[in-house]
Design an enzyme around this catalytic site. Structure first.
Site, PDB file in Angstrom:
ATOM      1  N   ALA A  29      12.344  40.147   9.687  1.00  0.00           N
ATOM      2  CA  ALA A  29      12.199  41.243  10.641  1.00  0.00           C
ATOM      3  C   ALA A  29      12.894  40.961  11.961  1.00  0.00           C
ATOM      4  CB  ALA A  29      10.709  41.489  10.883  1.00  0.00           C
ATOM      5  N   CYS A  30      13.000  41.984  12.789  1.00  0.00           N
ATOM      6  CA  CYS A  30      13.464  41.951  14.178  1.00  0.00           C
ATOM      7  C   CYS A  30      13.400  43.382  14.701  1.00  0.00           C
ATOM      8  CB  CYS A  30      14.905  41.451  14.330  1.00  0.00           C
ATOM      9  SG  CYS A  30      15.166  39.687  14.063  1.00  0.00           S
ATOM     10  N   THR A  31      13.395  43.531  16.020  1.00  0.00           N
ATOM     11  CA  THR A  31      13.421  44.856  16.645  1.00  0.00           C
ATOM     12  C   THR A  31      14.380  44.824  17.822  1.00  0.00           C
ATOM     13  OG1 THR A  31      11.082  45.200  16.084  1.00  0.00           O
ATOM     14  CG2 THR A  31      12.046  46.673  17.731  1.00  0.00           C
ATOM     15  N   ARG A 235       7.360  49.524  13.443  1.00  0.00           N
ATOM     16  CA  ARG A 235       7.904  49.016  14.700  1.00  0.00           C
ATOM     17  C   ARG A 235       8.952  49.976  15.271  1.00  0.00           C
ATOM     18  NH1 ARG A 235      10.784  44.995  13.382  1.00  0.00           N
ATOM     19  NH2 ARG A 235      10.227  44.631  11.206  1.00  0.00           N
TER      20      ARG A 235
END
Length: 357
Positions: A29-31, A235
């Protein structure tokens, strides 16, 4: 139910099915988000979420560096036109950074990525150097997109260091005007979404499907209900709502505080694990880039302080500029505070992960 609501519900159901289909990959993941504030203030923030320890350092790269795509004899070659400050991953890849013109590049995980076969009909570029290529060559998103749309090179990927896990990434770009672009490789071809309104990027599903999911949550309204899990689509919805709900404060430091609060809101708790998902990615670090003031902030989850690098105070010239490194220590646990620009030390540049020469 209105026709619009019914249509959005159907889109949501179809897109949710796509999310569920790639559920095993959601532990990666990442945002990333872009804040458009008062007095033309633009701030880009991102989390680095990863389920393994990820050695990370900060680097200063001057103009005039000779670069290679690192994929053998038919590698893309260039010389850097802009200096930059970047965060490396494993000291073999540029994962995030800002150049002296105020262009920001971030790479995030996208399981659906499919790159073309490297058959030497075009020069090759290691995926580890993808973000650096953009930072080295372009001042604005528009300039970058104009070249990337011509599909001038072949992205070549490889396994993440120490893992039997093929790197599948997409790239986000933002600049000092607030312009944004998302670059994905779908079915072997680059797909570019270019518009100032594309302020948020996360992970699976593809960006087009993320937009569809977000339309559903817009219809409900963020003050009524927002999805709260660590899934990429959730997210995306939270970041999209909050980044436009925080105040456009004319005090740039207060605006920056609001941006930090949003990127922390979409972070994944450190060490989180459940019985059905034992390998969920935790947020390891966050960066926040102030495009106008040329300040690049870094926050590790293992240290109590935010520190920053002031690009205006760096000599990026080919004549006097030096490659420098800020060693953040094991798991970014070394503590820095305030302006850390002077803490960088001269170092040999890392070599991008690529194919054997």
């Amino acid at each position: 139910m209105t026709m619009k609501s019914l249509a959005l519900s159907r889109i949501f159901s179809a897109s949710l099915a796509a999310v569920i289909a790639v559920a095993p990959s959601l532990s990666l993941a990442c945002t990333r988000l872009v804040y458009l504030g008062a007095n033309n203030q633009v701030v880009t923030a991102r989390t680095m979420d990863w389920r393994f320890e990820m050695p990370t350092s900060l680097w200063i790269f001057p103009r005039g560096m000779a670069r290679s795509g690192e994929v053998g004899p038919n590698s893309l070659k260039w010389k850097s036109k802009f200096g930059s400050v970047v965060a490396s991953a494993y000291d073999v890849s540029t994962s995030d950074g800002m150049n002296e013109a105020g262009l920001v590049a971030n790479v995030l995980w996208l399981t659906e990525s499919e790159y073309p076969k490297f058959d030497s009909t075009k020069p090759g570029l290691s995926i580890a150097a993808w973000a650096q290529y953009v930072l080295d060559n372009f001042a604005t998103v528009q300039d970058a997109v104009a070249v990337l749309e011509t599909d001038p090179f072949t992205i070549v990927t490889d396994n993440v260091p120490g893992q039997k896990l093929l790197a599948t990434l997409h790239l986000s770009l933002s600049d000092a005007t607030g312009d944004s672009a998302i670059v994905e490789y779908i079915n072997g071809r680059p797909v570019i979404h270019h518009d100032r309104k594309y302020q948020v990027m996360t992970n699976s599903p593809t960006f087009e499907q993320q937009l569809a999911l977000n339309e559903y949550w817009k219809e409900i309204g963020g003050t009524v209900m927002l999805p709260g899990t660590n899934r990429a689509a959730d997210r995306f919805a939270r970041a999209s709502f909050y980044v436009n709900a925080i105040p456009k404060d004319e005090n740039p430091d207060r605006a920056l505080a609001s941006v930090f609060s949003v990127i922390r809101n979409v972070s994944v708790p450190f060490g989180i694990s459940t019985s059905d998902q034992p390998n969920i990615s935790s947020t390891r670090w966050r960066t926040v880039a102030d495009h106008q003031r040329k300040l690049y902030f870094f926050e590790s989850v293992l240290t109590p302080n935010v520190f920053w690098v002031d690009l205006k105070g760096i000599d990026f010239s080919p004549e006097k500029g030096k490659v420098k490194k800020l060693d953040l220590g094991p798991q970014q646990s070394r503590t820095f505070a305030g302006d850390a620009t002077a803490n960088f030390q001269e170092a040999e540049p890392f070599k991008f992960l690529g194919l054997p020469m």
